[in-house]
Design an enzyme around this catalytic site. Structure first.
Site, mmCIF file in Angstrom:
data_model
loop_
_atom_site.group_PDB
_atom_site.id
_atom_site.type_symbol
_atom_site.label_atom_id
_atom_site.label_comp_id
_atom_site.label_asym_id
_atom_site.label_seq_id
_atom_site.Cartn_x
_atom_site.Cartn_y
_atom_site.Cartn_z
ATOM 1 N N CYS A 7 0.843 -1.196 0.000
ATOM 2 C CA CYS A 7 0.000 0.000 0.000
ATOM 3 C C CYS A 7 0.883 1.253 0.000
ATOM 4 O O CYS A 7 1.763 1.387 0.849
ATOM 5 C CB CYS A 7 -0.883 -0.015 1.241
ATOM 6 N N CYS A 13 -0.421 6.677 6.814
ATOM 7 C CA CYS A 13 -1.760 6.379 7.335
ATOM 8 C C CYS A 13 -1.658 5.687 8.683
ATOM 9 O O CYS A 13 -2.304 6.089 9.654
ATOM 10 C CB CYS A 13 -2.524 5.510 6.332
ATOM 11 N N CYS A 16 -2.743 0.113 9.111
ATOM 12 C CA CYS A 16 -2.429 -1.311 8.986
ATOM 13 C C CYS A 16 -1.046 -1.601 9.561
ATOM 14 O O CYS A 16 -0.033 -1.517 8.865
ATOM 15 C CB CYS A 16 -2.468 -1.738 7.520
ATOM 16 N N GLN A 214 -20.824 -4.408 13.173
ATOM 17 C CA GLN A 214 -19.503 -4.985 12.924
ATOM 18 C C GLN A 214 -19.027 -4.618 11.510
ATOM 19 O O GLN A 214 -19.812 -4.658 10.575
ATOM 20 C CB GLN A 214 -19.561 -6.506 13.066
ATOM 21 N N TYR A 243 -24.325 -5.307 25.866
ATOM 22 C CA TYR A 243 -23.582 -4.512 24.881
ATOM 23 C C TYR A 243 -24.050 -4.975 23.490
ATOM 24 O O TYR A 243 -23.254 -5.339 22.643
ATOM 25 C CB TYR A 243 -22.069 -4.699 25.034
ATOM 26 N N GLU A 264 -28.052 -2.071 25.927
ATOM 27 C CA GLU A 264 -27.103 -1.314 25.099
ATOM 28 C C GLU A 264 -27.245 0.164 25.456
ATOM 29 O O GLU A 264 -28.337 0.655 25.689
ATOM 30 C CB GLU A 264 -27.456 -1.581 23.615
ATOM 31 N N CYS A 344 -13.099 -7.606 21.657
ATOM 32 C CA CYS A 344 -12.253 -7.070 20.589
ATOM 33 C C CYS A 344 -10.919 -6.598 21.159
ATOM 34 O O CYS A 344 -10.145 -5.937 20.477
ATOM 35 C CB CYS A 344 -12.967 -5.944 19.847
HETATM 36 N N1 SAH Z 1 -22.868 -7.003 20.093
HETATM 37 C C1 SAH Z 1 -22.955 -5.939 19.129
HETATM 38 C C2 SAH Z 1 -22.193 -4.668 19.530
HETATM 39 C C3 SAH Z 1 -20.807 -4.824 20.028
HETATM 40 S S1 SAH Z 1 -19.853 -3.349 20.122
HETATM 41 C C4 SAH Z 1 -22.510 -6.412 17.767
HETATM 42 O O1 SAH Z 1 -21.945 -7.484 17.620
HETATM 43 O O2 SAH Z 1 -22.749 -5.691 16.786
HETATM 44 C C5 SAH Z 1 -20.050 -2.814 21.743
HETATM 45 C C6 SAH Z 1 -21.366 -2.108 22.005
HETATM 46 O O3 SAH Z 1 -21.366 -1.724 23.379
HETATM 47 C C7 SAH Z 1 -21.608 -0.835 21.208
HETATM 48 O O4 SAH Z 1 -22.848 -0.919 20.552
HETATM 49 C C8 SAH Z 1 -21.619 0.281 22.265
HETATM 50 O O5 SAH Z 1 -22.538 1.310 21.968
HETATM 51 C C9 SAH Z 1 -22.042 -0.483 23.499
HETATM 52 N N2 SAH Z 1 -21.636 0.074 24.796
HETATM 53 C C10 SAH Z 1 -20.520 0.768 25.108
HETATM 54 N N3 SAH Z 1 -20.470 1.034 26.425
HETATM 55 C C11 SAH Z 1 -21.588 0.482 26.965
HETATM 56 C C12 SAH Z 1 -22.100 0.429 28.298
HETATM 57 N N4 SAH Z 1 -21.452 0.977 29.318
HETATM 58 N N5 SAH Z 1 -23.256 -0.230 28.498
HETATM 59 C C13 SAH Z 1 -23.928 -0.797 27.466
HETATM 60 N N6 SAH Z 1 -23.494 -0.758 26.191
HETATM 61 C C14 SAH Z 1 -22.345 -0.131 25.938
#
Ligand code: SAH
Length: 388
Positions: A7, A13, A16, A214, A243, A264, A344
């Site tokens: 790249c 950047c 990566c 995601q 979450y 969430e 993650c």
């Molecule tokens: N499980 C989902 C999102 C995962 S990402 C998926 O797979 O798409 C993590 C998520 O946690 C995000 O949507 C973010 O908004 C949320 N989040 C962050 N801090 C939080 C908290 N204190 N309580 C509840 N949700 C939270």
């Protein structure tokens, strides 16, 4: 696997970390990292990589500006600064999204749209974000502006859609603050429905501009399938999806479980989650817009009083910072038989596994999934079970 040329932007950047490193070697190093951090808790299965680890990102974002010579550029901020590194194409981003951003750049002069200057507040266009539904092909374009008025917006949309008829919605987002957040609070839909839909694991999902979704749809299915497999759901299980974002894991799990609760923090994501349950004809799931830890403190106390309430299986997928004691202490009090932790960030995962271990939960197995080829990030799913 096709070997791409190096790249040309990689040095400036910085996105990566593994640029130029053979993909097999990247996987090996990620595996070693996870084993180092998690291996003391349980067996780590071999990392699941991608067959085609390029152009996987379904969400692409570019900052706009001009050079000293007045040339319009779009790209990424150099790490730790707001200096734009021009990037016209990227090996990990969706190709179509990159093309759209380039075409928007090319249209600005004829529409007399100036790029925004963060120092003076002069000009209009700050960022463009493009999201593409991997299965649906629907495309969302978000124009992030420094002020709410966009001249000849209808003609702009028309001209853009003429080049890219796949664009199904265009949103103007206003961000007039000095901030490193890309999106501001105010939004108006200037074309289409204001969201896109996509499919994962046989379910349909509505995704709006501000909801977390995601970024690697191919690996997301792999990840979710592992999470569901690790949960070994039974038809009567009461499930918590913490979450939960737009409700993806909980909705997919709801087909195999008795009752599901999703929690969430992001309100827009919860609104999407509620719609998503409806779209999929699911009525054994409820969502709550709250901090997961606060929610669990309250709810676990109530659940403990009611012998018909409770949680059998917890899915938790916190952001990079990991979970917190409010959440985890409430979980261990409720004593679900299983916890499936999707992470993650293996460092905060290791920290949280230590907490669970101390409070009667044993990690049984972990599997890393490469959601972010060429970057240093790695995702993991861990299955835990209650031992006392
Ligand atoms: N499980 C989902 C999102 C995962 S990402 C998926 O797979 O798409 C993590 C998520 O946690 C995000 O949507 C973010 O908004 C949320 N989040 C962050 N801090 C939080 C908290 N204190 N309580 C509840 N949700 C939270």
């Amino acid at each position: 696997m096709e070997k791409l040329e190096k790249c040309p932007y990689s040095k400036k950047c910085g996105g990566c970390t593994y640029q130029g490193v053979a993909y097999e070697k990247q996987l090996k190093e990620k595996q070693e990292l996870v084993e180092k951090l998690i291996g003391g808790f349980c067996k780590v299965h071999p990392i699941i990589g991608m067959k085609e680890p390029y152009n996987y990102r379904n969400k692409v974002h570019a900052a706009f500006g001009i050079t000293r010579r007045g040339e319009i550029i779009s790209g990424v901020y150099r790490e730790g600064t707001h200096d734009i590194v021009p990037v016209d194409m990227c090996q990990i981003e969706d190709k179509k999204a990159d093309e759209i951003i380039q075409d928007i750049k090319g249209m600005l002069r004829s529409f007399k749209i100036k790029t925004y200057d963060e120092d003076t507040g002069y000009g209009l266009l700050r960022h463009v974000m493009v999201r593409r539904g991997f299965k649906s092909g629907e495309i969302m374009v978000v124009l992030v502006l420094g002020s709410p008025i966009m001249p000849s917006k209808n003609n702009f949309v028309k001209a853009l859609r003429k080049k890219h008829p796949e664009i199904t919605t265009v949103i103007v987002n206003v961000n007039d603050k000095k901030t490193s957040m890309v999106l501001g609070d105010k939004e108006s839909v200037i074309y289409g429905k204001g969201y896109i839909s996509d499919e994962l694991c046989g379910c349909k999902f509505k995704i709006s501009s501000k909801s977390f979704y995601q970024v690697n749809p191919v690996q997301t299915e792999v990840l979710y399938n592992k999470a569901i497999e690790f949960a070994e759901l039974k038809a009567k299980d009461r499930v918590l999806d913490a979450y939960c974002g737009i409700g993806t894991i909980g909705i997919i799990a709801s087909k195999k479980a008795g009752q599901v609760i999703g929690v969430e923090l992001n309100k827009a994501a919860v609104r999407d989650a509620i719609t998503n349950a409806k779209i999929n004809g699911i009525n054994n799931i409820r969502f709550f817009a709250e901090d997961a830890g606060q929610f669990m403190l309250k709810t676990s106390a109530k659940m403990l009083e009611d012998k018909d309430a409770g949680i059998d299986v917890v899915f938790m997928d916190p952001p990079r910072a990991g979970s917190d004691e409010n959440f985890m202490s409430s979980v261990v009090k409720l004593a679900p038989k299983k916890v499936v932790y999707v992470s993650c960030n293996p460092e905060t995962l290791a920290r949280d596994l230590k907490y669970f271990k101390k409070h009667g939960y044993e990690a049984m197995k972990a599997v890393p999934v490469d959601m972010f080829p060429h970057t240093a990030h790695v995702e993991c799913v861990v299955a835990l079970r209650r031992v006392k």
